[in-house]
Design a protein around this motif. Structure first.
Motif, PDB file in Angstrom:
ATOM      1  N   TYR A   7       0.840  -1.206   0.000  1.00 21.33           N
ATOM      2  CA  TYR A   7       0.000   0.000   0.000  1.00 21.33           C
ATOM      3  C   TYR A   7       0.872   1.251   0.000  1.00 21.33           C
ATOM      4  O   TYR A   7       0.630   2.209  -0.733  1.00 21.33           O
ATOM      5  CB  TYR A   7      -0.959   0.012   1.197  1.00 21.33           C
ATOM      6  CG  TYR A   7      -2.041  -1.052   1.081  1.00 21.33           C
ATOM      7  CD1 TYR A   7      -3.164  -0.843   0.273  1.00 21.33           C
ATOM      8  CD2 TYR A   7      -1.943  -2.237   1.781  1.00 21.33           C
ATOM      9  CE1 TYR A   7      -4.149  -1.814   0.159  1.00 21.33           C
ATOM     10  CE2 TYR A   7      -2.918  -3.207   1.669  1.00 21.33           C
ATOM     11  CZ  TYR A   7      -4.029  -3.005   0.857  1.00 21.33           C
ATOM     12  OH  TYR A   7      -4.990  -3.954   0.738  1.00 21.33           O
ATOM     13  N   LYS A  14      -5.415   1.080   2.873  1.00 23.61           N
ATOM     14  CA  LYS A  14      -6.108  -0.212   2.823  1.00 23.61           C
ATOM     15  C   LYS A  14      -7.571  -0.091   2.410  1.00 23.61           C
ATOM     16  O   LYS A  14      -8.157  -1.039   1.889  1.00 23.61           O
ATOM     17  CB  LYS A  14      -6.026  -0.901   4.204  1.00 23.61           C
ATOM     18  CG  LYS A  14      -4.753  -1.722   4.369  1.00 23.61           C
ATOM     19  CD  LYS A  14      -4.905  -2.718   5.509  1.00 23.61           C
ATOM     20  CE  LYS A  14      -3.780  -3.720   5.503  1.00 23.61           C
ATOM     21  NZ  LYS A  14      -3.956  -4.790   6.469  1.00 23.61           N
ATOM     22  N   GLU A  18     -10.451  -0.332  -5.818  1.00 28.45           N
ATOM     23  CA  GLU A  18      -9.656  -0.868  -6.940  1.00 28.45           C
ATOM     24  C   GLU A  18      -9.281   0.245  -7.910  1.00 28.45           C
ATOM     25  O   GLU A  18      -8.169   0.274  -8.433  1.00 28.45           O
ATOM     26  CB  GLU A  18     -10.465  -1.937  -7.687  1.00 28.45           C
ATOM     27  CG  GLU A  18     -10.078  -3.355  -7.313  1.00 28.45           C
ATOM     28  CD  GLU A  18     -10.906  -4.388  -8.076  1.00 28.45           C
ATOM     29  OE1 GLU A  18     -10.898  -4.367  -9.321  1.00 28.45           O
ATOM     30  OE2 GLU A  18     -11.573  -5.191  -7.408  1.00 28.45           O
ATOM     31  N   LEU A  56      -2.236  -6.025  -5.413  1.00 25.74           N
ATOM     32  CA  LEU A  56      -3.383  -5.231  -4.955  1.00 25.74           C
ATOM     33  C   LEU A  56      -4.481  -5.089  -6.003  1.00 25.74           C
ATOM     34  O   LEU A  56      -5.628  -4.785  -5.679  1.00 25.74           O
ATOM     35  CB  LEU A  56      -2.911  -3.845  -4.491  1.00 25.74           C
ATOM     36  CG  LEU A  56      -1.927  -3.858  -3.315  1.00 25.74           C
ATOM     37  CD1 LEU A  56      -1.644  -2.440  -2.852  1.00 25.74           C
ATOM     38  CD2 LEU A  56      -2.419  -4.722  -2.155  1.00 25.74           C
ATOM     39  N   SER A  59      -8.218  -9.098  -6.449  1.00 22.74           N
ATOM     40  CA  SER A  59      -8.959  -9.073  -5.176  1.00 22.74           C
ATOM     41  C   SER A  59      -8.588 -10.264  -4.283  1.00 22.74           C
ATOM     42  O   SER A  59      -8.474 -10.125  -3.063  1.00 22.74           O
ATOM     43  CB  SER A  59     -10.459  -9.048  -5.443  1.00 22.74           C
ATOM     44  OG  SER A  59     -10.820 -10.177  -6.210  1.00 22.74           O
ATOM     45  N   ARG A  62      -5.129  -9.659  -2.978  1.00 27.40           N
ATOM     46  CA  ARG A  62      -5.167  -8.531  -2.048  1.00 27.40           C
ATOM     47  C   ARG A  62      -5.690  -8.985  -0.690  1.00 27.40           C
ATOM     48  O   ARG A  62      -5.136  -8.614   0.359  1.00 27.40           O
ATOM     49  CB  ARG A  62      -6.070  -7.417  -2.613  1.00 27.40           C
ATOM     50  CG  ARG A  62      -6.027  -6.147  -1.791  1.00 27.40           C
ATOM     51  CD  ARG A  62      -6.904  -5.068  -2.395  1.00 27.40           C
ATOM     52  NE  ARG A  62      -7.002  -3.912  -1.519  1.00 27.40           N
ATOM     53  CZ  ARG A  62      -7.782  -2.851  -1.767  1.00 27.40           C
ATOM     54  NH1 ARG A  62      -8.530  -2.826  -2.878  1.00 27.40           N
ATOM     55  NH2 ARG A  62      -7.822  -1.850  -0.928  1.00 27.40           N
ATOM     56  N   TYR A  65      -3.059 -10.890   1.035  1.00 30.53           N
ATOM     57  CA  TYR A  65      -2.023  -9.973   1.512  1.00 30.53           C
ATOM     58  C   TYR A  65      -2.493  -9.250   2.774  1.00 30.53           C
ATOM     59  O   TYR A  65      -1.720  -9.090   3.731  1.00 30.53           O
ATOM     60  CB  TYR A  65      -1.662  -8.972   0.412  1.00 30.53           C
ATOM     61  CG  TYR A  65      -0.614  -7.980   0.828  1.00 30.53           C
ATOM     62  CD1 TYR A  65       0.713  -8.380   1.023  1.00 30.53           C
ATOM     63  CD2 TYR A  65      -0.934  -6.643   1.061  1.00 30.53           C
ATOM     64  CE1 TYR A  65       1.680  -7.476   1.409  1.00 30.53           C
ATOM     65  CE2 TYR A  65       0.030  -5.735   1.454  1.00 30.53           C
ATOM     66  CZ  TYR A  65       1.348  -6.157   1.634  1.00 30.53           C
ATOM     67  OH  TYR A  65       2.296  -5.269   2.029  1.00 30.53           O
ATOM     68  N   ASP A  66      -3.760  -8.841   2.787  1.00 32.88           N
ATOM     69  CA  ASP A  66      -4.297  -8.153   3.966  1.00 32.88           C
ATOM     70  C   ASP A  66      -4.236  -9.045   5.204  1.00 32.88           C
ATOM     71  O   ASP A  66      -3.947  -8.582   6.305  1.00 32.88           O
ATOM     72  CB  ASP A  66      -5.751  -7.717   3.708  1.00 32.88           C
ATOM     73  CG  ASP A  66      -5.808  -6.542   2.723  1.00 32.88           C
ATOM     74  OD1 ASP A  66      -4.726  -5.956   2.445  1.00 32.88           O
ATOM     75  OD2 ASP A  66      -6.894  -6.231   2.222  1.00 32.88           O
TER      76      ASP A  66
END
Ligand SMILES: [Zn+2]
Ligand SMILES: [Zn+2]
Length: 397
Positions: A7, A14, A18, A56, A59, A62, A65-66
């Motif tokens: 990010y 965060k 998109e 990122l 989806s 992402r 990753y989150d």
């Protein structure tokens, strides 16, 4: 070094959408693209930006990753197929192309090397050993002789291209991921030549090239082996736009020889020697590939499979004065048929060796012939038997 937060790399948060991420990526990628930014760390920065965007913008990646950070999206995590970010591209040129559209047209008037050609030639064994000059009929692309490669019928006029005004290049504006870009491409009207041919050459229809069959001499060096190739530089297809010609590769096949074999740079000759010659010794004329003969002494008591070398009568090393050897392998022959006198003599010999002297009728005779004779006394040391050996020698010619 720990990886920077994706990010942060893109300068987003965060909670950003998109679309926000896409916009941020475009901005950053424009700023750090190595074709535009000559700063030394632009390249690694651009890599990081690209890697962050790969994750990122997806989806699923992402979300991983989150939850798990870098471990969630890197190859060995087991969450997803191995991460293929920046490495999936061939390099900056390819990235540029994939973002800005196919740029191959840009270079259609650039010098292009001609194609390589391949041809094969079959040599006799002697030719492969001593070398030979061969003439090949090679069909290749050459400059059209009728128009000297100009493309127009000789005597007709060529006009300057209106689209590019003779430059051969035009600017094209293109929309892309990063916005509008001006791109220099080869002029589509004249294919980058800058000129328009009104009356194309009747021979090549304007291509400036033609196929021609030509006799090409090739010098095959002595010592070459089947499967090797000889390269003739510049004898392939002619290059385009001033590019160099391709090469001609001549694949060499070699026919077998009736008498000689080859191992690396040695020639192999199988010399038939009968058992009497092997036991008593003999002198033999050995043929050579050069056409001469060499006298070779086969000593008394020579064993099957023995090898003798005639130095320097083998295959020449390629582009060198060295030569391999002629290796003579003893091929021991046991007589299949014996006349009465020969049989009697061999029986007498068998008795002198302490064998009982019984004969076994054929076909079992072949079995007994295979049995190795291990007691092999030197005839010189057995004066009593000397008469037998001399008589055997006479009997076998
Ligand atoms: Zn043009
Ligand atoms: Zn022509």
């Amino acid at each position: 070094m720990p990886k920077a937060d994706y990010y942060q790399t893109l300068g987003v948060s965060k909670s950003d959408s998109e679309e926000d991420i896409r916009k941020a990526f475009r901005k950053k990628a424009m700023e750090y693209h190595p074709d535009r930014n000559k700063n030394p760390d632009a390249e690694s920065k651009f890599k990081d930006i690209n890697e962050a965007y790969q994750v990122l913008s997806d989806s699923k990646k992402r979300a991983q990753y989150d939850r798990f950070g870098h471990a969630g999206v890197n190859g060995n995590s087991g969450f997803d197929r191995p991460f293929d970010g920046f490495e999936g591209f061939g390099g900056f040129g390819d990235i540029f192309d994939s973002f800005f559209g196919d740029s191959s047209q840009r270079r259609s008037n650039a010098p292009q090397r001609g194609n390589d050609l391949q041809q094969s030639v079959t040599l006799t064994f002697e030719e492969s050993v001593f070398g030979v000059e061969k003439e090949l009929a090679v069909e290749r692309v050459e400059v059209c002789q009728h128009c000297s490669g100009e493309g127009n019928e000789p005597g007709t006029k060529v006009t300057t291209c209106n689209t590019c005004r003779g430059n051969g290049q035009v600017r094209r504006t293109q929309r892309s991921l990063f916005g509008q870009f001006a791109q220099i491409i080869a002029c589509p009207t004249c294919q980058g030549k800058g000129t328009i041919i009104n009356s194309p050459c009747t021979n090549c229809r304007g291509a400036g090239l033609e196929r021609r069959k030509r006799k090409t001499g090739v010098s095959i060096p002595g010592g070459i082996q089947g499967g090797m190739q000889v390269r003739i530089t510049g004898q392939g297809d002619v290059g385009r736009n001033g590019g160099p010609a391709g090469n001609l590769y001549v694949q060499v096949n070699v026919r077998e020889h009736k008498v000689f074999g080859r191992e690396e740079f040695d020639l192999i000759y199988n010399l038939p020697v009968d058992m009497v010659e092997a036991a008593l010794g003999v002198e033999k004329d050995i043929p050579t590939l050069d056409g001469t003969t060499r006298l070779l002494k086969i000593p008394q008591g020579t064993q099957p499979g023995s090898e003798f070398r005639i130095k320097g009568m083998g295959v020449p090393h390629i582009h060198s004065n060295r030569r391999g050897d002629l290796r003579v392998l003893v091929d021991l022959k046991v007589p299949k048929k014996l006349d009465a006198r020969q049989q009697a003599l061999l029986k007498e010999l068998a008795e002198s060796f302490g064998h009982n002297g019984t004969t076994v009728e054929q076909p079992a005779a072949e079995e007994s012939a295979k049995k190795p004779v291990d007691s092999n006394p030197d005839p010189e040391e057995n004066p009593n038997d000397k008469g037998i050996f001399d008589r055997i020698k006479d009997a076998f010619g």
